[in-house]
Design an enzyme around this catalytic site. Structure first.
Site, PDB file in Angstrom:
ATOM      1  N   SER A  88       0.819  -1.207   0.000  1.00 59.89           N
ATOM      2  CA  SER A  88       0.000   0.000   0.000  1.00 59.89           C
ATOM      3  C   SER A  88       0.857   1.263   0.000  1.00 59.89           C
ATOM      4  O   SER A  88       2.019   1.254   0.403  1.00 59.89           O
ATOM      5  CB  SER A  88      -0.907   0.006   1.232  1.00 59.89           C
ATOM      6  OG  SER A  88      -1.726  -1.138   1.239  1.00 59.89           O
TER       7      SER A  88
HETATM    8  N1  SAH Z   1      -0.376  -4.562   4.204  1.00 52.74           N
HETATM    9  C1  SAH Z   1       0.058  -5.061   2.918  1.00 52.74           C
HETATM   10  C2  SAH Z   1      -1.075  -4.957   1.938  1.00 52.74           C
HETATM   11  C3  SAH Z   1      -1.029  -6.015   0.906  1.00 52.74           C
HETATM   12  S1  SAH Z   1      -2.391  -5.958  -0.232  1.00 52.74           S
HETATM   13  C4  SAH Z   1       1.255  -4.300   2.410  1.00 52.74           C
HETATM   14  O1  SAH Z   1       1.299  -3.085   2.590  1.00 52.74           O
HETATM   15  O2  SAH Z   1       2.135  -4.907   1.783  1.00 52.74           O
HETATM   16  C5  SAH Z   1      -3.589  -6.943   0.600  1.00 52.74           C
HETATM   17  C6  SAH Z   1      -3.241  -8.368   0.877  1.00 52.74           C
HETATM   18  O3  SAH Z   1      -4.404  -9.006   1.374  1.00 52.74           O
HETATM   19  C7  SAH Z   1      -2.800  -9.169  -0.346  1.00 52.74           C
HETATM   20  O4  SAH Z   1      -1.535  -9.687  -0.111  1.00 52.74           O
HETATM   21  C8  SAH Z   1      -3.860 -10.267  -0.447  1.00 52.74           C
HETATM   22  O5  SAH Z   1      -3.342 -11.502  -0.904  1.00 52.74           O
HETATM   23  C9  SAH Z   1      -4.355 -10.365   0.974  1.00 52.74           C
HETATM   24  N2  SAH Z   1      -5.670 -10.961   1.157  1.00 52.74           N
HETATM   25  C10 SAH Z   1      -6.773 -10.811   0.401  1.00 52.74           C
HETATM   26  N3  SAH Z   1      -7.799 -11.536   0.914  1.00 52.74           N
HETATM   27  C11 SAH Z   1      -7.319 -12.145   2.041  1.00 52.74           C
HETATM   28  C12 SAH Z   1      -7.890 -13.028   3.030  1.00 52.74           C
HETATM   29  N4  SAH Z   1      -9.162 -13.423   2.987  1.00 52.74           N
HETATM   30  N5  SAH Z   1      -7.094 -13.437   4.028  1.00 52.74           N
HETATM   31  C13 SAH Z   1      -5.792 -13.067   4.105  1.00 52.74           C
HETATM   32  N6  SAH Z   1      -5.211 -12.255   3.200  1.00 52.74           N
HETATM   33  C14 SAH Z   1      -5.962 -11.780   2.191  1.00 52.74           C
END
Ligand code: SAH
Length: 215
Positions: free
Chosen positions: A61
């Site tokens: 993000s």
């Molecule tokens: N905080 C992270 C954001 C990553 S984007 C950063 O800044 O790097 C959001 C993430 O949520 C993705 O990696 C995606 O695979 C994950 N995600 C989506 N649905 C999910 C679920 N049901 N359980 C766990 N992770 C999930």
């Protein structure tokens, strides 16, 4: 590239002017090396004002969004927090600088492997990551003082509310698959008090109480 300089410029130019005031959040942003959480080809953009691809169709993000979500948790230090959506582990690292224990759930095993190795290499120790569907939370370590969901959800997953402490805060992007509203839900006994913060765009939360996977 001077990463320490880029990190200060990020805090001064992107966070402070937009209202990030929490000293704990600002100190965490000054200490966590964001350039260690991006793919090598994006190193020069590590401290830029936008999200970046991390593989598996996911993204790290935008710094301001991570700061805003963390500030919305209203942490004081010493808490136990759950993150849904580990991704790169950047938000996990920011949280680990502020609270006592961080639990994080990610649906892609490949991202968990990379995030976990990177966090250990950087010396963070107060975190635990697992592969799974975070829409069901992580019951074993509940209740949590705060929960942050870093993917966009159609609604608040009921298990997350159950695993939140009374008086705790849940920060979650709510809305459609392509745009959401960052929302804070505070648990007050049987009541949930929600506050809308701002519009945002996140990858979809895919799971039992999220969106269904596309073919
Ligand atoms: N905080 C992270 C954001 C990553 S984007 C950063 O800044 O790097 C959001 C993430 O949520 C993705 O990696 C995606 O695979 C994950 N995600 C989506 N649905 C999910 C679920 N049901 N359980 C766990 N992770 C999930």
């Amino acid at each position: 590239m001077d990463f320490a300089e880029a990190r200060s410029a990020m805090v001064e130019g992107q966070l402070l002017p937009r209202g990030i005031r929490s000293g704990l959040v600002i100190d965490a942003f000054k200490s966590v090396p964001r350039h260690d959480f991006v793919l090598p080809k994006y190193l020069d953009d590590a401290y830029s004002d936008y999200p970046l691809p991390i593989g598996s169709g996911q993204a790290i993000s935008q710094p301001y969004m991570v700061a805003l979500m963390t500030q919305c948790l209203a942490l004081k230090g010493g808490e136990r927090v759950l993150e849904v959506g580990t991704g790169s582990g950047y938000q996990t690292a920011i949280l680990s600088r502020i609270v006592k224990e961080v639990y994080s759930v990610e649906r892609f095993a490949s991202l968990v492997t990379v995030a976990e190795a990177r966090m250990k290499r950087l010396g963070y120790a107060n975190f635990t990551i697992k592969v799974g569907d975070g829409t069901m939370g992580w019951e074993e370590h509940a209740p949590y003082d705060g929960i942050v969901v870093t993917a966009g959800a159609p609604g608040i997953p009921s298990d997350l509310l159950k695993q939140l402490k009374d008086g705790g805060r849940l920060v979650i992007p709510l809305g459609g698959e392509f745009s959401q509203v960052l929302t804070v839900a505070e648990k007050r006994g049987a009541d949930i008090e929600t506050t809308e913060i701002c519009k945002c765009v996140f990858v979809p939360l895919v799971g039992k109480e999220g969106w269904s996977e596309r073919a």
